[in-house]
Design a protein around this motif. Structure first.
Motif, PDB file in Angstrom:
ATOM      1  N   LEU A  52       0.801  -1.229   0.000  1.00  0.00           N
ATOM      2  CA  LEU A  52       0.000   0.000   0.000  1.00  0.00           C
ATOM      3  C   LEU A  52       0.834   1.280   0.000  1.00  0.00           C
ATOM      4  N   TYR A  53       1.940   1.271   0.732  1.00  0.00           N
ATOM      5  CA  TYR A  53       2.686   2.511   0.967  1.00  0.00           C
ATOM      6  C   TYR A  53       3.984   2.614   0.180  1.00  0.00           C
ATOM      7  N   GLY A  54       4.370   1.566  -0.504  1.00  0.00           N
ATOM      8  CA  GLY A  54       5.525   1.616  -1.396  1.00  0.00           C
ATOM      9  C   GLY A  54       6.771   2.202  -0.756  1.00  0.00           C
ATOM     10  N   ASP A  55       7.333   3.225  -1.425  1.00  0.00           N
ATOM     11  CA  ASP A  55       8.582   3.854  -0.959  1.00  0.00           C
ATOM     12  C   ASP A  55       8.431   4.538   0.395  1.00  0.00           C
ATOM     13  N   LYS A  56       7.223   4.893   0.767  1.00  0.00           N
ATOM     14  CA  LYS A  56       6.996   5.578   2.048  1.00  0.00           C
ATOM     15  C   LYS A  56       7.083   4.619   3.232  1.00  0.00           C
ATOM     16  N   PHE A  57       6.972   3.325   2.963  1.00  0.00           N
ATOM     17  CA  PHE A  57       7.104   2.321   4.017  1.00  0.00           C
ATOM     18  C   PHE A  57       8.578   2.027   4.215  1.00  0.00           C
ATOM     19  N   LEU A  58       9.120   2.402   5.368  1.00  0.00           N
ATOM     20  CA  LEU A  58      10.546   2.237   5.613  1.00  0.00           C
ATOM     21  C   LEU A  58      10.895   0.918   6.290  1.00  0.00           C
ATOM     22  N   ASN A  59      10.095   0.518   7.270  1.00  0.00           N
ATOM     23  CA  ASN A  59      10.431  -0.688   8.013  1.00  0.00           C
ATOM     24  C   ASN A  59       9.362  -0.962   9.058  1.00  0.00           C
ATOM     25  N   CYS A  60       9.581  -1.992   9.835  1.00  0.00           N
ATOM     26  CA  CYS A  60       8.696  -2.263  10.973  1.00  0.00           C
ATOM     27  C   CYS A  60       9.546  -2.468  12.216  1.00  0.00           C
ATOM     28  N   TYR A  61       8.896  -2.375  13.338  1.00  0.00           N
ATOM     29  CA  TYR A  61       9.530  -2.526  14.641  1.00  0.00           C
ATOM     30  C   TYR A  61       8.658  -3.477  15.427  1.00  0.00           C
ATOM     31  N   TYR A  62       9.246  -4.411  16.122  1.00  0.00           N
ATOM     32  CA  TYR A  62       8.448  -5.253  17.000  1.00  0.00           C
ATOM     33  C   TYR A  62       9.258  -5.624  18.235  1.00  0.00           C
ATOM     34  N   ASP A  63       8.516  -5.992  19.256  1.00  0.00           N
ATOM     35  CA  ASP A  63       9.053  -6.371  20.550  1.00  0.00           C
ATOM     36  C   ASP A  63       9.769  -5.182  21.180  1.00  0.00           C
ATOM     37  N   ASP A  64      10.876  -5.380  21.789  1.00  0.00           N
ATOM     38  CA  ASP A  64      11.576  -4.299  22.466  1.00  0.00           C
ATOM     39  C   ASP A  64      13.068  -4.544  22.342  1.00  0.00           C
ATOM     40  N   GLU A  65      13.830  -3.486  22.488  1.00  0.00           N
ATOM     41  CA  GLU A  65      15.271  -3.635  22.433  1.00  0.00           C
ATOM     42  C   GLU A  65      15.746  -4.395  23.675  1.00  0.00           C
ATOM     43  N   PRO A  66      16.911  -5.022  23.633  1.00  0.00           N
ATOM     44  CA  PRO A  66      17.417  -5.712  24.819  1.00  0.00           C
ATOM     45  C   PRO A  66      17.473  -4.760  26.012  1.00  0.00           C
ATOM     46  N   ALA A  67      16.952  -5.189  27.118  1.00  0.00           N
ATOM     47  CA  ALA A  67      16.897  -4.431  28.375  1.00  0.00           C
ATOM     48  C   ALA A  67      15.956  -3.237  28.302  1.00  0.00           C
ATOM     49  N   GLY A  68      15.122  -3.178  27.277  1.00  0.00           N
ATOM     50  CA  GLY A  68      14.209  -2.042  27.133  1.00  0.00           C
ATOM     51  C   GLY A  68      13.256  -1.895  28.302  1.00  0.00           C
ATOM     52  N   THR A  69      12.673  -2.995  28.760  1.00  0.00           N
ATOM     53  CA  THR A  69      11.759  -2.920  29.889  1.00  0.00           C
ATOM     54  C   THR A  69      12.489  -2.432  31.127  1.00  0.00           C
ATOM     55  N   GLU A  70      13.675  -2.954  31.350  1.00  0.00           N
ATOM     56  CA  GLU A  70      14.437  -2.573  32.536  1.00  0.00           C
ATOM     57  C   GLU A  70      14.782  -1.086  32.518  1.00  0.00           C
ATOM     58  N   ILE A  71      15.048  -0.549  31.338  1.00  0.00           N
ATOM     59  CA  ILE A  71      15.406   0.863  31.227  1.00  0.00           C
ATOM     60  C   ILE A  71      14.161   1.750  31.239  1.00  0.00           C
ATOM     61  N   ASP A  72      13.124   1.352  30.522  1.00  0.00           N
ATOM     62  CA  ASP A  72      11.944   2.195  30.338  1.00  0.00           C
ATOM     63  C   ASP A  72      10.958   2.165  31.488  1.00  0.00           C
ATOM     64  N   TYR A  73      10.905   1.080  32.227  1.00  0.00           N
ATOM     65  CA  TYR A  73       9.875   0.905  33.243  1.00  0.00           C
ATOM     66  C   TYR A  73      10.010   1.929  34.365  1.00  0.00           C
ATOM     67  N   ASN A  74       8.907   2.384  34.880  1.00  0.00           N
ATOM     68  CA  ASN A  74       8.904   3.302  36.022  1.00  0.00           C
ATOM     69  C   ASN A  74       9.024   2.462  37.295  1.00  0.00           C
ATOM     70  N   TRP A  75      10.223   2.384  37.832  1.00  0.00           N
ATOM     71  CA  TRP A  75      10.504   1.523  38.980  1.00  0.00           C
ATOM     72  C   TRP A  75      10.193   2.193  40.313  1.00  0.00           C
ATOM     73  N   THR A  76       9.688   3.424  40.317  1.00  0.00           N
ATOM     74  CA  THR A  76       9.368   4.120  41.558  1.00  0.00           C
ATOM     75  C   THR A  76       8.434   3.254  42.392  1.00  0.00           C
ATOM     76  N   GLY A  77       8.789   3.045  43.616  1.00  0.00           N
ATOM     77  CA  GLY A  77       7.951   2.236  44.490  1.00  0.00           C
ATOM     78  C   GLY A  77       8.329   0.765  44.496  1.00  0.00           C
ATOM     79  N   THR A  78       9.001   0.301  43.465  1.00  0.00           N
ATOM     80  CA  THR A  78       9.426  -1.099  43.429  1.00  0.00           C
ATOM     81  C   THR A  78      10.588  -1.303  44.391  1.00  0.00           C
ATOM     82  N   PHE A  79      11.536  -0.409  44.310  1.00  0.00           N
ATOM     83  CA  PHE A  79      12.683  -0.447  45.218  1.00  0.00           C
ATOM     84  C   PHE A  79      12.601   0.787  46.108  1.00  0.00           C
ATOM     85  N   ARG A  80      12.496   0.595  47.347  1.00  0.00           N
ATOM     86  CA  ARG A  80      12.401   1.719  48.288  1.00  0.00           C
ATOM     87  C   ARG A  80      13.723   1.875  49.041  1.00  0.00           C
ATOM     88  N   GLU A  81      14.144   3.095  49.187  1.00  0.00           N
ATOM     89  CA  GLU A  81      15.359   3.357  49.952  1.00  0.00           C
ATOM     90  C   GLU A  81      15.048   3.170  51.428  1.00  0.00           C
TER      91      GLU A  81
END
Length: 82
Positions: A52-81
């Motif tokens: 449908l999109y021909g040259d305008k379609f560049l690529n796709c992305y799926y899942d997450d980069e390695p350690a993406g959840t660990e980096i992106d997740y809001n850990w506030t409250g998970t580990f308390r000082e």
């Protein structure tokens, strides 16, 4: 993150892709996270998008980069000082 509501709603995703394409924008599609139950539909969406999109379609992305959840997740409250 690798999963989103939009990547699971292919009707809405198609409408957004159509809008972007008609505006002259390039597309990178997020297919979300791999689940056996819905992956066949997402692969079909990907193949249709290439056509449908021909040259305008560049690529796709799926899942997450390695350690993406660990980096992106809001850990506030998970580990308390002490």
């Amino acid at each position: 993150m690798g999963t989103s509501t939009l990547s699971d709603n292919l009707t809405a995703a198609r409408a957004i892709c159509d809008y972007a394409y008609n505006a002259g924008l390039n597309l990178v599609i997020n297919l979300g996270t791999w689940f056996p139950s819905d992956w066949q539909g997402k692969v079909q969406f990907l193949n249709e998008s290439k056509y449908l999109y021909g040259d305008k379609f560049l690529n796709c992305y799926y899942d997450d980069e390695p350690a993406g959840t660990e980096i992106d997740y809001n850990w506030t409250g998970t580990f308390r000082e002490k």
